[in-house]
Motif scaffolding. Structure first.
Motif, PDB file in Angstrom:
ATOM      1  N   LEU A   1       0.833  -1.207   0.000  1.00 48.89           N
ATOM      2  CA  LEU A   1       0.000   0.000   0.000  1.00 48.89           C
ATOM      3  C   LEU A   1       0.867   1.257   0.000  1.00 48.89           C
ATOM      4  CD1 LEU A   1      -2.901   1.177   0.242  1.00 48.89           C
ATOM      5  CD2 LEU A   1      -2.570   1.177   2.713  1.00 48.89           C
ATOM      6  N   LEU A   2       1.911   1.272   0.817  1.00 48.90           N
ATOM      7  CA  LEU A   2       2.799   2.422   0.864  1.00 48.90           C
ATOM      8  C   LEU A   2       3.541   2.609  -0.463  1.00 48.90           C
ATOM      9  CD1 LEU A   2       4.274   2.010   4.459  1.00 48.90           C
ATOM     10  CD2 LEU A   2       2.723   3.808   3.697  1.00 48.90           C
ATOM     11  N   HIS A   3       3.963   1.510  -1.078  1.00 49.66           N
ATOM     12  CA  HIS A   3       4.656   1.594  -2.366  1.00 49.66           C
ATOM     13  C   HIS A   3       3.740   2.145  -3.453  1.00 49.66           C
ATOM     14  CE1 HIS A   3       7.830  -1.666  -1.182  1.00 49.66           C
ATOM     15  NE2 HIS A   3       8.046  -0.497  -0.617  1.00 49.66           N
ATOM     16  N   LEU A   4       2.485   1.732  -3.443  1.00 49.32           N
ATOM     17  CA  LEU A   4       1.525   2.248  -4.421  1.00 49.32           C
ATOM     18  C   LEU A   4       1.233   3.722  -4.169  1.00 49.32           C
ATOM     19  CD1 LEU A   4      -0.920  -0.791  -4.481  1.00 49.32           C
ATOM     20  CD2 LEU A   4       0.530  -0.049  -6.366  1.00 49.32           C
ATOM     21  N   ALA A   5       1.038   4.071  -2.896  1.00 45.92           N
ATOM     22  CA  ALA A   5       0.755   5.468  -2.546  1.00 45.92           C
ATOM     23  C   ALA A   5       1.932   6.365  -2.906  1.00 45.92           C
ATOM     24  CB  ALA A   5       0.437   5.578  -1.060  1.00 45.92           C
ATOM     25  N   GLY A   6       3.151   5.815  -2.800  1.00 45.18           N
ATOM     26  CA  GLY A   6       4.344   6.594  -3.090  1.00 45.18           C
ATOM     27  C   GLY A   6       4.803   6.510  -4.527  1.00 45.18           C
ATOM     28  N   LEU A   7       3.976   5.909  -5.395  1.00 41.13           N
ATOM     29  CA  LEU A   7       4.262   5.796  -6.833  1.00 41.13           C
ATOM     30  C   LEU A   7       5.513   4.969  -7.120  1.00 41.13           C
ATOM     31  CD1 LEU A   7       3.499   9.457  -8.035  1.00 41.13           C
ATOM     32  CD2 LEU A   7       1.913   7.578  -7.562  1.00 41.13           C
TER      33      LEU A   7
ATOM     34  N   LEU B   1       5.300   9.352   3.845  1.00 42.28           N
ATOM     35  CA  LEU B   1       4.970   7.937   4.014  1.00 42.28           C
ATOM     36  C   LEU B   1       6.069   7.289   4.845  1.00 42.28           C
ATOM     37  CD1 LEU B   1       3.937   7.167   0.312  1.00 42.28           C
ATOM     38  CD2 LEU B   1       2.413   7.704   2.229  1.00 42.28           C
ATOM     39  N   ALA B   2       5.684   6.626   5.927  1.00 42.58           N
ATOM     40  CA  ALA B   2       6.674   6.042   6.831  1.00 42.58           C
ATOM     41  C   ALA B   2       6.322   4.586   7.104  1.00 42.58           C
ATOM     42  CB  ALA B   2       6.719   6.834   8.137  1.00 42.58           C
ATOM     43  N   ASP B   3       7.317   3.717   6.942  1.00 39.99           N
ATOM     44  CA  ASP B   3       7.130   2.280   7.148  1.00 39.99           C
ATOM     45  C   ASP B   3       7.901   1.855   8.397  1.00 39.99           C
ATOM     46  OD1 ASP B   3       6.481  -0.364   6.847  1.00 39.99           O
ATOM     47  OD2 ASP B   3       7.417  -0.621   4.886  1.00 39.99           O
ATOM     48  N   GLU B   4       7.189   1.686   9.494  1.00 39.50           N
ATOM     49  CA  GLU B   4       7.790   1.306  10.780  1.00 39.50           C
ATOM     50  C   GLU B   4       8.958   2.226  11.158  1.00 39.50           C
ATOM     51  OE1 GLU B   4       6.621  -0.876  12.805  1.00 39.50           O
ATOM     52  OE2 GLU B   4       5.225  -2.003  11.569  1.00 39.50           O
ATOM     53  N   PRO B   5       8.750   3.546  11.192  1.00 38.54           N
ATOM     54  CA  PRO B   5       9.874   4.463  11.409  1.00 38.54           C
ATOM     55  C   PRO B   5      10.505   4.366  12.795  1.00 38.54           C
ATOM     56  CG  PRO B   5       7.807   5.649  11.534  1.00 38.54           C
ATOM     57  CD  PRO B   5       7.473   4.268  11.046  1.00 38.54           C
TER      58      PRO B   5
ATOM     59  N   GLY C   1       9.091   9.180 -15.963  1.00 40.18           N
ATOM     60  CA  GLY C   1       9.771  10.427 -15.621  1.00 40.18           C
ATOM     61  C   GLY C   1       8.872  11.385 -14.867  1.00 40.18           C
ATOM     62  N   GLU C   2       7.593  11.441 -15.275  1.00 38.43           N
ATOM     63  CA  GLU C   2       6.637  12.313 -14.591  1.00 38.43           C
ATOM     64  C   GLU C   2       6.341  11.787 -13.186  1.00 38.43           C
ATOM     65  OE1 GLU C   2       3.553  14.154 -17.655  1.00 38.43           O
ATOM     66  OE2 GLU C   2       3.780  12.004 -17.981  1.00 38.43           O
ATOM     67  N   ARG C   3       6.218  10.483 -13.053  1.00 39.51           N
ATOM     68  CA  ARG C   3       5.975   9.887 -11.734  1.00 39.51           C
ATOM     69  C   ARG C   3       7.174  10.141 -10.815  1.00 39.51           C
ATOM     70  NH1 ARG C   3       2.141   5.710 -11.227  1.00 39.51           N
ATOM     71  NH2 ARG C   3       3.575   4.433  -9.991  1.00 39.51           N
ATOM     72  N   THR C   4       8.369  10.023 -11.364  1.00 36.81           N
ATOM     73  CA  THR C   4       9.571  10.290 -10.576  1.00 36.81           C
ATOM     74  C   THR C   4       9.606  11.736 -10.118  1.00 36.81           C
ATOM     75  OG1 THR C   4      10.824   8.573 -11.727  1.00 36.81           O
ATOM     76  CG2 THR C   4      12.096  10.286 -10.611  1.00 36.81           C
ATOM     77  N   ALA C   5       9.231  12.661 -10.991  1.00 39.30           N
ATOM     78  CA  ALA C   5       9.226  14.084 -10.640  1.00 39.30           C
ATOM     79  C   ALA C   5       8.230  14.374  -9.520  1.00 39.30           C
ATOM     80  CB  ALA C   5       8.893  14.918 -11.875  1.00 39.30           C
ATOM     81  N   ILE C   6       7.053  13.746  -9.581  1.00 41.58           N
ATOM     82  CA  ILE C   6       6.056  13.927  -8.516  1.00 41.58           C
ATOM     83  C   ILE C   6       6.567  13.331  -7.211  1.00 41.58           C
ATOM     84  CG2 ILE C   6       3.752  13.223  -7.726  1.00 41.58           C
ATOM     85  CD1 ILE C   6       2.839  13.377 -10.644  1.00 41.58           C
ATOM     86  N   ARG C   7       7.153  12.152  -7.305  1.00 41.81           N
ATOM     87  CA  ARG C   7       7.675  11.490  -6.109  1.00 41.81           C
ATOM     88  C   ARG C   7       8.770  12.334  -5.454  1.00 41.81           C
ATOM     89  NH1 ARG C   7       8.271   6.799  -8.492  1.00 41.81           N
ATOM     90  NH2 ARG C   7      10.489   7.002  -8.918  1.00 41.81           N
ATOM     91  N   ARG C   8       9.624  12.930  -6.269  1.00 40.99           N
ATOM     92  CA  ARG C   8      10.734  13.714  -5.747  1.00 40.99           C
ATOM     93  C   ARG C   8      10.245  15.007  -5.098  1.00 40.99           C
ATOM     94  NH1 ARG C   8      14.699  14.460 -10.334  1.00 40.99           N
ATOM     95  NH2 ARG C   8      15.202  12.287  -9.868  1.00 40.99           N
ATOM     96  N   ALA C   9       9.201  15.611  -5.673  1.00 43.92           N
ATOM     97  CA  ALA C   9       8.745  16.919  -5.198  1.00 43.92           C
ATOM     98  C   ALA C   9       7.652  16.836  -4.140  1.00 43.92           C
ATOM     99  CB  ALA C   9       8.246  17.752  -6.382  1.00 43.92           C
TER     100      ALA C   9
END
Length: 227
Positions: free
Chosen positions: A52-58, A169-173, A80-88
């Motif tokens: 779920l976290l991986h999907l939410a985080g693209l 998004l945090a996985d067991e931080p 490339g667009e997904r990466t740009a959204i993920r980065r920003a």
């Protein structure tokens, strides 16, 4: 002020092939995360928390449904667009801090800002402010090996929000930390979310920390349900 939805999963599905059979992990997940909100994701291992976290985080594509980040549908976008959204727009914190060992705390936080195009002076100033905010400004020049577990994780949180994302998004931080340190790290994280208006989804097995969040959700039958 009304909170704005910055992350939305609508009818999201995820299936994995297992030999000749198909294993359905997520079956039409509907979920929304709003600005300034901290949501605990509490579910047993194997139910699809990390998926779920991986999907939410693209980081992965769903097999059905749609993921919206700040109202923008992301599934049909080029990598490339997904990466740009993920980065920003999206910050990630994991159970293991993943700090770069050869760099100091402040340099680790500067790194994503430099990649995003900020000048070294701007990146260093913001990194210093974040370290101060996380109450470890005095450890700025120390390398990860010279920091305690709690300090390392606070640096990792600061790095995750260095580019002012909309979603965290945090996985067991706090999974590797003792209860007292975990509580202290969560205090710092909560203050950061409240002050910045971030939206945070935090997967955790720590029920004491989960109880301190705005709401708690779990995964049952491949769907996200309120607890």
């Amino acid at each position: 002020m009304a909170r704005k939805t910055v992350l939305q999963l609508s009818g999201v599905e995820r299936h994995y092939g297992q030999g000749e059979t198909t294993l359905s992990i997520l079956k039409g997940v509907d979920f929304e995360l709003k600005t300034g909100e901290i949501v605990a994701l509490v579910a047993p291992s194997g139910t699809g928390k990390s998926t779920l976290l991986h999907l939410a985080g693209l980081l992965e594509h769903p097999d059905g449904g749609e993921v919206f980040v700040d109202g923008r549908a992301c599934n049909g976008l080029a990598d490339g667009e997904r990466t740009a959204i993920r980065r920003a727009e999206i910050g990630f914190v994991y159970q293991f801090h993943h700090l770069l060992p050869e760099f100091s705390a402040i340099e680790n936080i500067m790194m994503p800002q430099l990649i995003a195009g900020l000048s070294k002076a701007e990146a260093k100033e913001r990194a210093g402010q974040l370290l101060d905010y996380m109450r470890i400004g005095h450890r700025a020049e120390h390398r990860p090996s010279e920091l305690s577990g709690g300090e390392q994780q606070r640096v990792a949180i600061a790095r995750a929000v260095a580019n002012a994302p909309r979603v965290l998004l945090a996985d067991e931080p706090t999974g590797n930390l003792d209860p007292k340190t975990a509580s202290y790290v969560f205090d710092a994280l909560e203050a950061l979310v409240r002050q910045s208006g971030l939206a945070a989804l935090i997967a955790t097995h720590n029920h004491d920390l989960a109880a301190r969040m705005d709401r708690r959700v779990t995964i049952e039958g491949g769907k996200v349900v309120e607890m």
